[in-house]
Scaffold this motif. Structure first.
Motif, mmCIF file in Angstrom:
data_model
loop_
_atom_site.group_PDB
_atom_site.id
_atom_site.type_symbol
_atom_site.label_atom_id
_atom_site.label_comp_id
_atom_site.label_asym_id
_atom_site.label_seq_id
_atom_site.Cartn_x
_atom_site.Cartn_y
_atom_site.Cartn_z
ATOM 1 N N ILE A 128 30.079 40.931 39.260
ATOM 2 C CA ILE A 128 31.424 40.486 38.622
ATOM 3 C C ILE A 128 31.160 40.790 37.185
ATOM 4 N N ALA A 129 30.161 40.641 36.518
ATOM 5 C CA ALA A 129 29.856 40.682 35.037
ATOM 6 C C ALA A 129 29.860 42.305 34.810
ATOM 7 N N LEU A 130 29.459 43.108 35.678
ATOM 8 C CA LEU A 130 29.328 44.429 35.633
ATOM 9 C C LEU A 130 30.905 45.172 35.795
ATOM 10 N N GLY A 131 31.800 44.250 36.535
ATOM 11 C CA GLY A 131 33.210 44.710 36.802
ATOM 12 C C GLY A 131 34.172 44.464 35.555
ATOM 13 N N LEU A 132 33.689 43.620 34.468
ATOM 14 C CA LEU A 132 34.294 43.278 33.550
ATOM 15 C C LEU A 132 34.510 44.170 32.687
ATOM 16 N N GLY A 133 34.299 45.669 32.790
ATOM 17 C CA GLY A 133 34.557 46.665 31.855
ATOM 18 C C GLY A 133 35.340 47.977 32.539
ATOM 19 N N GLY A 134 36.153 48.426 31.928
ATOM 20 C CA GLY A 134 36.733 49.610 32.414
ATOM 21 C C GLY A 134 37.122 50.792 31.470
ATOM 22 N N ASP A 135 37.342 51.832 31.894
ATOM 23 C CA ASP A 135 37.527 52.896 30.653
ATOM 24 C C ASP A 135 39.071 53.122 30.276
ATOM 25 N N ARG A 136 39.951 52.094 30.889
ATOM 26 C CA ARG A 136 41.349 52.374 30.511
ATOM 27 C C ARG A 136 41.902 51.106 30.739
ATOM 28 N N PRO A 137 42.940 50.483 30.151
ATOM 29 C CA PRO A 137 43.604 49.276 30.427
ATOM 30 C C PRO A 137 43.986 49.377 31.800
ATOM 31 N N ASP A 138 44.178 47.871 32.296
ATOM 32 C CA ASP A 138 44.910 47.483 33.465
ATOM 33 C C ASP A 138 46.501 47.864 33.421
ATOM 34 N N ASN A 139 47.106 47.696 34.328
ATOM 35 C CA ASN A 139 48.524 47.647 34.410
ATOM 36 C C ASN A 139 49.316 46.479 34.128
ATOM 37 N N ALA A 140 49.777 46.232 33.022
ATOM 38 C CA ALA A 140 50.241 45.010 32.608
ATOM 39 C C ALA A 140 51.306 44.580 33.504
ATOM 40 N N GLU A 141 52.220 45.552 33.682
ATOM 41 C CA GLU A 141 53.339 44.765 34.598
ATOM 42 C C GLU A 141 52.924 44.513 36.140
ATOM 43 N N LEU A 142 51.899 45.212 36.542
ATOM 44 C CA LEU A 142 51.448 44.830 37.904
ATOM 45 C C LEU A 142 50.540 43.245 37.798
ATOM 46 N N LEU A 143 50.272 42.997 36.808
ATOM 47 C CA LEU A 143 49.363 42.133 36.505
ATOM 48 C C LEU A 143 50.252 40.674 36.559
ATOM 49 N N SER A 144 51.630 40.881 35.964
ATOM 50 C CA SER A 144 52.578 39.723 36.099
ATOM 51 C C SER A 144 53.317 39.795 37.353
ATOM 52 N N GLN A 145 53.425 40.773 38.088
ATOM 53 C CA GLN A 145 54.061 41.024 39.356
ATOM 54 C C GLN A 145 53.237 40.371 40.226
ATOM 55 N N ASN A 146 51.944 40.162 40.257
ATOM 56 C CA ASN A 146 51.068 39.680 41.271
ATOM 57 C C ASN A 146 50.400 38.268 41.078
ATOM 58 N N GLY A 147 51.092 37.709 40.027
ATOM 59 C CA GLY A 147 50.709 36.120 39.993
ATOM 60 C C GLY A 147 49.913 35.762 38.944
ATOM 61 N N ALA A 148 49.882 36.748 37.919
ATOM 62 C CA ALA A 148 48.938 36.208 36.979
ATOM 63 C C ALA A 148 49.844 35.348 35.920
ATOM 64 N N ALA A 149 49.085 34.184 35.469
ATOM 65 C CA ALA A 149 49.565 33.146 34.883
ATOM 66 C C ALA A 149 49.034 32.741 33.353
ATOM 67 N N TRP A 150 49.563 31.940 32.587
ATOM 68 C CA TRP A 150 49.348 31.330 31.335
ATOM 69 C C TRP A 150 48.981 29.811 31.780
ATOM 70 N N TRP A 151 47.772 29.303 31.134
ATOM 71 C CA TRP A 151 47.602 27.982 31.376
ATOM 72 C C TRP A 151 47.494 27.133 30.008
ATOM 73 N N GLY A 152 47.123 27.649 29.070
ATOM 74 C CA GLY A 152 47.321 26.865 27.860
ATOM 75 C C GLY A 152 46.366 27.661 26.687
#
Length: 225
Positions: A128-152
Protein backbone atom coordinates in the motif's frame (compact mmCIF):
# COMPACT_ATOMS: atom_id res chain seq x y z
CA UNK A 1 8.72 15.05 14.13
CA UNK A 2 5.60 13.55 15.71
CA UNK A 3 2.28 13.54 13.93
CA UNK A 4 -0.28 15.49 15.94
CA UNK A 5 -4.02 15.36 15.41
CA UNK A 6 -5.97 18.02 17.32
CA UNK A 7 -9.43 16.54 17.86
CA UNK A 8 -10.90 19.82 19.13
CA UNK A 9 -10.21 21.40 15.75
CA UNK A 10 -12.25 18.85 13.79
CA UNK A 11 -15.11 20.23 11.75
CA UNK A 12 -17.53 19.07 9.12
CA UNK A 13 -20.88 17.48 8.51
CA UNK A 14 -19.59 14.57 6.40
CA UNK A 15 -19.83 12.32 4.73
CA UNK A 16 -20.89 14.18 1.60
CA UNK A 17 -19.84 14.01 -2.07
CA UNK A 18 -16.60 15.80 -2.96
CA UNK A 19 -16.71 19.22 -4.53
CA UNK A 20 -14.83 19.54 -7.82
CA UNK A 21 -11.99 21.34 -6.00
CA UNK A 22 -11.73 18.59 -3.37
CA UNK A 23 -11.79 15.90 -6.04
CA UNK A 24 -8.97 17.68 -7.85
CA UNK A 25 -6.85 17.74 -4.69
CA UNK A 26 -7.50 14.06 -3.95
CA UNK A 27 -6.59 13.25 -7.56
CA UNK A 28 -3.23 14.97 -7.01
CA UNK A 29 -2.29 13.04 -3.85
CA UNK A 30 -0.30 10.19 -5.38
CA UNK A 31 1.30 12.54 -7.92
CA UNK A 32 2.45 14.88 -5.11
CA UNK A 33 4.39 11.98 -3.57
CA UNK A 34 5.95 11.13 -6.93
CA UNK A 35 6.71 14.79 -7.57
CA UNK A 36 8.50 15.02 -4.19
CA UNK A 37 10.68 12.05 -5.17
CA UNK A 38 10.41 10.44 -1.75
CA UNK A 39 8.66 10.85 1.59
CA UNK A 40 9.53 9.93 5.16
CA UNK A 41 6.91 7.49 6.46
CA UNK A 42 5.79 5.73 9.60
CA UNK A 43 3.66 2.67 8.84
CA UNK A 44 1.61 1.20 11.67
CA UNK A 45 0.50 -2.38 11.04
CA UNK A 46 -2.12 -4.09 13.25
CA UNK A 47 -1.98 -7.74 14.22
CA UNK A 48 -3.39 -10.21 16.72
CA UNK A 49 0.13 -11.01 17.96
CA UNK A 50 1.01 -7.35 18.42
CA UNK A 51 1.55 -4.20 16.41
CA UNK A 52 4.38 -3.60 13.94
CA UNK A 53 5.77 -0.15 13.19
CA UNK A 54 7.97 0.56 10.16
CA UNK A 55 9.86 3.86 10.36
CA UNK A 56 11.69 4.84 7.19
CA UNK A 57 11.27 6.27 3.71
CA UNK A 58 9.72 5.48 0.35
CA UNK A 59 11.34 6.51 -2.94
CA UNK A 60 8.35 7.02 -5.23
CA UNK A 61 10.43 7.41 -8.38
CA UNK A 62 12.23 4.06 -7.97
CA UNK A 63 9.41 2.25 -6.12
CA UNK A 64 11.52 1.15 -3.17
CA UNK A 65 11.11 1.56 0.57
CA UNK A 66 13.59 1.19 3.43
CA UNK A 67 13.26 1.38 7.19
CA UNK A 68 13.40 -0.25 10.57
CA UNK A 69 10.72 -2.53 12.00
CA UNK A 70 9.74 -2.55 15.68
CA UNK A 71 7.11 -4.90 17.08
CA UNK A 72 5.14 -5.27 20.27
CA UNK A 73 4.23 -8.55 21.93
CA UNK A 74 5.17 -11.62 19.93
CA UNK A 75 5.89 -9.44 16.91
CA UNK A 76 9.14 -8.26 18.52
CA UNK A 77 10.74 -11.23 16.76
CA UNK A 78 10.29 -9.24 13.54
CA UNK A 79 12.53 -6.37 14.71
CA UNK A 80 15.21 -5.31 12.26
CA UNK A 81 15.82 -3.51 8.98
CA UNK A 82 13.65 -3.94 5.91
CA UNK A 83 13.80 -2.87 2.28
CA UNK A 84 11.00 -3.61 -0.15
CA UNK A 85 9.98 -3.23 -3.79
CA UNK A 86 6.91 -4.48 -5.68
CA UNK A 87 8.70 -7.82 -6.25
CA UNK A 88 10.86 -8.42 -3.17
CA UNK A 89 11.09 -7.99 0.60
CA UNK A 90 14.57 -7.94 2.12
CA UNK A 91 14.96 -8.25 5.88
CA UNK A 92 17.92 -7.88 8.22
CA UNK A 93 16.98 -9.23 11.70
CA UNK A 94 18.27 -7.15 14.61
CA UNK A 95 17.27 -7.98 18.21
CA UNK A 96 18.27 -4.46 19.30
CA UNK A 97 17.03 -2.54 16.28
CA UNK A 98 17.80 1.22 16.31
CA UNK A 99 15.08 3.87 16.40
CA UNK A 100 16.03 4.94 12.86
CA UNK A 101 17.45 2.84 10.03
CA UNK A 102 21.09 3.67 9.20
CA UNK A 103 21.41 5.83 6.08
CA UNK A 104 23.76 3.24 4.56
CA UNK A 105 22.37 -0.32 4.86
CA UNK A 106 24.68 -3.00 6.36
CA UNK A 107 26.76 -4.87 3.80
CA UNK A 108 25.68 -8.35 4.93
CA UNK A 109 23.04 -10.22 6.90
CA UNK A 110 20.15 -9.63 4.50
CA UNK A 111 17.57 -12.25 3.52
CA UNK A 112 15.40 -11.97 0.44
CA UNK A 113 11.87 -13.28 -0.17
CA UNK A 114 8.97 -12.50 -2.47
CA UNK A 115 6.13 -10.42 -1.00
CA UNK A 116 3.14 -12.43 0.21
CA UNK A 117 -0.01 -11.75 -1.78
CA UNK A 118 -2.23 -12.67 1.18
CA UNK A 119 -2.00 -13.61 4.84
CA UNK A 120 0.54 -10.93 5.83
CA UNK A 121 -0.67 -7.56 7.12
CA UNK A 122 2.93 -6.32 6.96
CA UNK A 123 3.39 -7.16 3.28
CA UNK A 124 -0.02 -5.68 2.50
CA UNK A 125 0.96 -2.45 4.29
CA UNK A 126 4.29 -2.25 2.46
CA UNK A 127 2.53 -2.69 -0.88
CA UNK A 128 0.00 0.00 0.00
CA UNK A 129 2.79 2.42 0.94
CA UNK A 130 4.55 1.87 -2.42
CA UNK A 131 1.27 2.36 -4.26
CA UNK A 132 0.77 5.87 -2.87
CA UNK A 133 2.87 7.41 -5.63
CA UNK A 134 2.05 7.83 -9.31
CA UNK A 135 3.66 9.62 -12.24
CA UNK A 136 0.45 11.45 -13.17
CA UNK A 137 -2.65 12.72 -11.34
CA UNK A 138 -5.64 10.40 -11.00
CA UNK A 139 -8.91 11.17 -12.78
CA UNK A 140 -10.78 13.60 -10.52
CA UNK A 141 -14.10 13.06 -12.28
CA UNK A 142 -13.96 9.29 -11.80
CA UNK A 143 -13.10 9.70 -8.10
CA UNK A 144 -16.34 11.62 -7.56
CA UNK A 145 -18.43 9.26 -9.70
CA UNK A 146 -17.21 6.15 -7.84
CA UNK A 147 -18.07 7.19 -4.30
CA UNK A 148 -15.20 9.29 -2.94
CA UNK A 149 -16.44 11.50 -0.10
CA UNK A 150 -15.49 14.35 2.23
CA UNK A 151 -15.71 13.65 5.97
CA UNK A 152 -14.37 16.73 7.73
CA UNK A 153 -11.30 18.78 8.62
CA UNK A 154 -8.50 18.24 11.14
CA UNK A 155 -5.05 19.60 11.90
CA UNK A 156 -1.98 17.46 11.27
CA UNK A 157 1.34 18.94 12.42
CA UNK A 158 -0.28 22.36 12.62
CA UNK A 159 -1.65 22.27 9.06
CA UNK A 160 -5.37 22.21 8.38
CA UNK A 161 -6.26 19.25 6.17
CA UNK A 162 -9.39 17.72 4.65
CA UNK A 163 -10.32 14.15 5.50
CA UNK A 164 -11.60 12.24 2.47
CA UNK A 165 -12.41 8.65 1.64
CA UNK A 166 -11.43 7.05 -1.62
CA UNK A 167 -13.73 5.56 -4.25
CA UNK A 168 -15.01 2.02 -4.65
CA UNK A 169 -12.61 -0.49 -6.17
CA UNK A 170 -13.68 -1.29 -9.75
CA UNK A 171 -13.54 -5.06 -9.07
CA UNK A 172 -15.16 -5.10 -5.60
CA UNK A 173 -18.53 -3.70 -4.63
CA UNK A 174 -19.02 -1.96 -1.31
CA UNK A 175 -15.40 -0.83 -0.94
CA UNK A 176 -15.98 2.94 -0.88
CA UNK A 177 -14.51 4.33 2.34
CA UNK A 178 -11.94 1.57 2.90
CA UNK A 179 -9.18 4.14 2.30
CA UNK A 180 -9.17 7.45 4.14
CA UNK A 181 -6.86 10.35 3.23
CA UNK A 182 -5.76 13.45 5.13
CA UNK A 183 -5.11 15.91 2.28
CA UNK A 184 -3.44 19.34 2.42
CA UNK A 185 -4.42 22.47 0.51
CA UNK A 186 -2.18 21.55 -2.47
CA UNK A 187 -3.15 17.87 -2.59
CA UNK A 188 -0.21 16.61 -0.51
CA UNK A 189 -1.20 13.57 1.59
CA UNK A 190 -0.31 13.76 5.29
CA UNK A 191 -1.87 10.50 6.42
CA UNK A 192 -3.54 7.49 4.82
CA UNK A 193 -5.58 4.89 6.69
CA UNK A 194 -6.57 1.63 5.00
CA UNK A 195 -8.89 -1.13 6.16
CA UNK A 196 -7.24 -4.49 5.40
CA UNK A 197 -8.78 -7.92 5.19
CA UNK A 198 -8.94 -9.99 8.41
CA UNK A 199 -7.53 -7.18 10.60
CA UNK A 200 -9.75 -5.47 13.20
CA UNK A 201 -7.72 -2.25 13.02
CA UNK A 202 -6.59 -0.36 9.89
CA UNK A 203 -3.09 0.13 8.53
CA UNK A 204 -2.02 3.74 9.09
CA UNK A 205 0.66 5.50 7.01
CA UNK A 206 1.88 8.85 8.36
CA UNK A 207 4.05 11.09 6.19
CA UNK A 208 6.86 13.44 7.25
CA UNK A 209 7.10 12.04 10.78
CA UNK A 210 10.90 12.50 10.65
CA UNK A 211 13.47 13.87 8.15
CA UNK A 212 13.53 12.12 4.78
CA UNK A 213 16.72 10.18 4.03
CA UNK A 214 17.20 8.98 0.41
CA UNK A 215 16.90 5.21 0.02
CA UNK A 216 20.16 3.45 -0.86
CA UNK A 217 20.30 -0.04 -2.44
CA UNK A 218 20.70 -3.05 -0.18
CA UNK A 219 23.65 -5.38 -0.97
CA UNK A 220 23.03 -8.86 -2.35
CA UNK A 221 20.73 -10.81 -0.07
CA UNK A 222 20.44 -14.53 0.70
CA UNK A 223 17.16 -16.02 -0.59
CA UNK A 224 14.83 -17.18 2.19
CA UNK A 225 13.77 -20.79 1.70
Amino acid sequence: MAVLLLADDESGDGPRPLTSEEASRLAMARFRNYEAGGRAVTITVPGAAGELTVTGAVDYRRKVGYGVVHGTGRHQASDGLIQWTPTSVRVHPMPDAPARAPASPPRSGWHDRPPLASGSALDTALSIALGLGGDRPDNAELLSQNGAAWWGRERVNGERVDVMTGPSSPDRSGTAGNVRYWIGSDGTPHRVRVTVESQPEPVVIDFDTHPYVPVKPVPTATPTR
